[in-house]
Design a protein around this motif. Structure first.
Motif, mmCIF file in Angstrom:
data_model
loop_
_atom_site.group_PDB
_atom_site.id
_atom_site.type_symbol
_atom_site.label_atom_id
_atom_site.label_comp_id
_atom_site.label_asym_id
_atom_site.label_seq_id
_atom_site.Cartn_x
_atom_site.Cartn_y
_atom_site.Cartn_z
ATOM 1 N N LYS A 61 1.001 -1.133 -0.007
ATOM 2 C CA LYS A 61 0.120 -0.012 0.056
ATOM 3 C C LYS A 61 0.876 1.340 -0.049
ATOM 4 O O LYS A 61 1.961 1.303 0.610
ATOM 5 N N VAL A 62 0.385 2.264 -0.719
ATOM 6 C CA VAL A 62 1.103 3.536 -0.549
ATOM 7 C C VAL A 62 -0.247 4.591 -0.115
ATOM 8 O O VAL A 62 -1.115 4.691 -0.622
ATOM 9 N N GLN A 63 0.028 4.964 1.027
ATOM 10 C CA GLN A 63 -0.913 5.765 1.861
ATOM 11 C C GLN A 63 -0.372 7.297 1.705
ATOM 12 O O GLN A 63 0.760 7.375 2.062
ATOM 13 N N ASP A 64 -1.397 8.156 1.780
ATOM 14 C CA ASP A 64 -1.015 9.741 1.899
ATOM 15 C C ASP A 64 -0.288 9.871 0.944
ATOM 16 O O ASP A 64 0.823 10.426 0.992
ATOM 17 N N PHE A 65 -0.619 9.520 -0.388
ATOM 18 C CA PHE A 65 0.125 10.184 -1.847
ATOM 19 C C PHE A 65 -0.130 11.605 -1.804
ATOM 20 O O PHE A 65 0.030 12.126 -3.163
ATOM 21 N N HIS A 79 -8.021 11.903 2.431
ATOM 22 C CA HIS A 79 -7.154 10.676 2.484
ATOM 23 C C HIS A 79 -6.905 9.917 1.328
ATOM 24 O O HIS A 79 -7.902 9.541 0.696
ATOM 25 N N THR A 80 -5.782 9.599 0.901
ATOM 26 C CA THR A 80 -5.540 8.841 -0.208
ATOM 27 C C THR A 80 -4.707 7.429 -0.008
ATOM 28 O O THR A 80 -4.005 7.384 0.770
ATOM 29 N N LYS A 117 8.024 8.519 14.474
ATOM 30 C CA LYS A 117 8.510 8.583 13.178
ATOM 31 C C LYS A 117 9.298 10.212 13.017
ATOM 32 O O LYS A 117 10.077 10.529 12.314
ATOM 33 N N TYR A 118 8.319 11.041 13.607
ATOM 34 C CA TYR A 118 8.692 12.464 13.511
ATOM 35 C C TYR A 118 9.318 13.309 14.597
ATOM 36 O O TYR A 118 9.756 14.276 14.625
ATOM 37 N N ASN A 119 9.480 12.401 15.684
ATOM 38 C CA ASN A 119 9.954 12.590 17.083
ATOM 39 C C ASN A 119 9.414 14.033 17.477
ATOM 40 O O ASN A 119 9.901 15.070 17.960
ATOM 41 N N MET A 120 8.125 13.985 17.511
ATOM 42 C CA MET A 120 7.114 14.895 17.756
ATOM 43 C C MET A 120 6.737 14.540 19.541
ATOM 44 O O MET A 120 6.503 13.421 19.773
ATOM 45 N N THR A 121 6.428 15.680 20.208
ATOM 46 C CA THR A 121 6.383 15.472 21.540
ATOM 47 C C THR A 121 4.730 15.043 21.825
ATOM 48 O O THR A 121 4.243 14.191 22.342
ATOM 49 N N SER A 122 3.816 16.058 21.164
ATOM 50 C CA SER A 122 2.421 15.711 21.481
ATOM 51 C C SER A 122 1.571 15.921 20.232
ATOM 52 O O SER A 122 2.202 16.724 19.135
ATOM 53 N N VAL A 123 0.884 15.098 19.785
ATOM 54 C CA VAL A 123 0.192 15.207 18.551
ATOM 55 C C VAL A 123 -1.408 14.822 18.602
ATOM 56 O O VAL A 123 -1.852 13.957 19.395
ATOM 57 N N GLU A 124 -2.351 15.471 18.050
ATOM 58 C CA GLU A 124 -3.644 15.138 17.888
ATOM 59 C C GLU A 124 -3.970 14.625 16.712
ATOM 60 O O GLU A 124 -3.609 15.070 15.644
ATOM 61 N N LEU A 125 -5.199 13.817 16.757
ATOM 62 C CA LEU A 125 -5.710 13.324 15.462
ATOM 63 C C LEU A 125 -5.843 14.308 14.478
ATOM 64 O O LEU A 125 -5.669 14.240 13.320
ATOM 65 N N ARG A 126 -6.412 15.642 14.948
ATOM 66 C CA ARG A 126 -6.938 16.483 13.803
ATOM 67 C C ARG A 126 -5.549 17.191 13.232
ATOM 68 O O ARG A 126 -5.660 17.730 12.007
ATOM 69 N N ASP A 127 -4.602 17.124 13.870
ATOM 70 C CA ASP A 127 -3.246 17.672 13.494
ATOM 71 C C ASP A 127 -2.884 16.864 12.312
ATOM 72 O O ASP A 127 -2.379 17.415 11.239
ATOM 73 N N ILE A 128 -2.905 15.565 12.500
ATOM 74 C CA ILE A 128 -2.658 14.561 11.443
ATOM 75 C C ILE A 128 -3.431 14.829 10.122
ATOM 76 O O ILE A 128 -2.888 14.675 9.088
ATOM 77 N N TRP A 129 -4.815 15.116 10.316
ATOM 78 C CA TRP A 129 -5.552 15.043 9.158
ATOM 79 C C TRP A 129 -5.441 16.452 8.599
ATOM 80 O O TRP A 129 -5.656 16.567 7.297
ATOM 81 N N ASN A 130 -5.067 17.564 9.337
ATOM 82 C CA ASN A 130 -4.862 18.875 8.737
ATOM 83 C C ASN A 130 -3.535 18.868 7.902
ATOM 84 O O ASN A 130 -3.504 19.565 6.931
ATOM 85 N N ILE A 131 -2.562 18.029 8.171
ATOM 86 C CA ILE A 131 -1.398 17.867 7.354
ATOM 87 C C ILE A 131 -1.964 17.156 5.790
ATOM 88 O O ILE A 131 -1.410 17.486 4.826
ATOM 89 N N ARG A 132 -2.761 16.187 6.144
ATOM 90 C CA ARG A 132 -3.306 15.206 4.660
ATOM 91 C C ARG A 132 -4.080 16.112 3.823
ATOM 92 O O ARG A 132 -4.094 16.006 2.598
ATOM 93 N N ALA A 133 -4.838 17.116 4.337
ATOM 94 C CA ALA A 133 -5.937 17.760 3.746
ATOM 95 C C ALA A 133 -5.497 18.478 2.763
ATOM 96 O O ALA A 133 -4.610 19.362 2.844
ATOM 97 N N ARG A 134 -6.260 18.623 1.318
ATOM 98 C CA ARG A 134 -5.924 19.333 0.436
ATOM 99 C C ARG A 134 -7.532 19.862 -0.199
ATOM 100 O O ARG A 134 -8.226 19.027 -0.462
ATOM 101 N N LEU A 135 -7.416 21.025 -0.524
ATOM 102 C CA LEU A 135 -8.427 21.700 -1.317
ATOM 103 C C LEU A 135 -8.495 21.170 -2.823
ATOM 104 O O LEU A 135 -7.486 21.210 -3.450
#
Length: 313
Positions: free
Chosen positions: A90-94, A125-126, A287-305
């Motif tokens: 699988k290739v996810q988040d392309f 989500h791709t 993976k990214y060595n981040m201290t705190s992350v919420e589900l919405r942050d992850i989706w914000n990064i993926r989302a494209r208009l």
């Protein structure tokens, strides 16, 4: 009025899951309302599918490395096959791969997406799935699940998945299996299915492949046999999954979850989705060595208009 005129007028509130426009017939809208999915034959051209296939092969060979993409492999096959399509499941988040992301902007796809989301459309989500030939381990079986389990945004009725077969998909090579009408059910608790636990924990292929914890076996299942280019649109609460690939070939599909940009994020704490947030946050932290992350942050990064204007998401 004549009976013809009466039947042409839809009762208010009859359609909750589709919007008024001239693309879908009344029969197609009713089918989606009742079943939670709609199959459109030969929607994506052979030419486009060939381009997506070639780009997938380039990613497998590491000629292209799209930023942010998660490339899932069966590590046990790597020593045998090296870098090739025989290893990548699988290739996810392309979304950063210009060639594959073209799928999410195809006018013929967006024309139908708009029937469910309205004019302001986000690609959220791709995935390009390359279902590998499977063993008795059922490594690549995706258990029955509801996609909304993964999404921290609502309302569900303004989210739709577009899933296109890149070659014929049938019961032999692990086509999609749906339980019609289950999109009217609430979001149910998900977790890892028992067979994953029995196989001594998780292979990479099974990470985040959550399934329903209490599946209703009495609800009939429909195997969606699809030809190359056929595209199914389905609701994020529709219970679906896919079987194993019993052939020696690879079953490819490309998909995107779209949502109206008017959808809004929700807090998943104290809901059935809370443990998913914890698991995903843990993976992102590693993976990214981040201290705190919420589900919405992850989706914000993926989302494209992809159409209209960006409002909430």
């Amino acid at each position: 009025p004549t009976s013809a005129q009466v039947s042409a007028v839809t009762e208010p509130g009859r359609f909750c899951y589709t919007l008024d426009n001239d693309v879908l017939t009344t029969e197609q809208r009713q089918f989606y309302e009742d079943n939670g999915y709609l199959l459109i034959k030969k929607l994506v051209s052979d030419e486009d599918i060939e381009r997506f296939r070639k780009e997938f092969m380039r990613i497998c060979r590491r000629e292209v490395n799209p930023p942010g993409a998660m490339i899932m492999k069966d590590e046990s096959l790597r020593s045998q096959y090296g870098q090739s399509e025989k290893v990548v499941n699988k290739v996810q988040d392309f979304q950063e791969d210009e060639e594959l992301f073209r799928y999410c902007t195809l006018p013929e796809v967006l024309k139908y997406v708009e029937c469910f989301t309205g004019p302001n459309i986000m690609a959220m989500h791709t995935m390009l799935i390359n279902k590998l030939p499977d063993t008795d381990k059922q490594t690549f079986l995706h258990p029955m699940h509801q996609d909304l389990h993964y999404f921290p945004f609502r309302p569900a009725a303004r989210i739709v998945c577009s899933w296109t077969a890149m070659e014929r998909a049938d019961e032999n090579n692990g086509c999609l299996v749906v339980q019609p009408g289950t999109h009217k059910m609430p979001l149910k608790p998900h977790g890892y299915p028992k067979q994953v636990e029995q196989h001594g924990g998780l292979g990479e292929g099974n990470k985040l492949f959550h399934g329903l914890l209490d599946e209703d076996e009495k609800i009939p299942r429909v195997h969606l046999v699809m030809e190359k280019g056929d595209t199914v649109f389905f609701h994020p609460l529709l219970v679906h999954g896919s079987g194993i690939n019993k052939t020696t070939g690879f079953r490819k599909s490309i998909s995107c979850h779209f949502a109206s940009s008017e959808c809004y994020y929700i807090d998943v704490k104290n809901t059935t989705q809370e443990h998913l947030e914890e698991e995903l946050a843990e993976m992102v932290r590693k993976k990214y060595n981040m201290t705190s992350v919420e589900l919405r942050d992850i989706w914000n990064i993926r989302a494209r208009l992809v159409q209209g204007e960006r409002i909430n998401l």
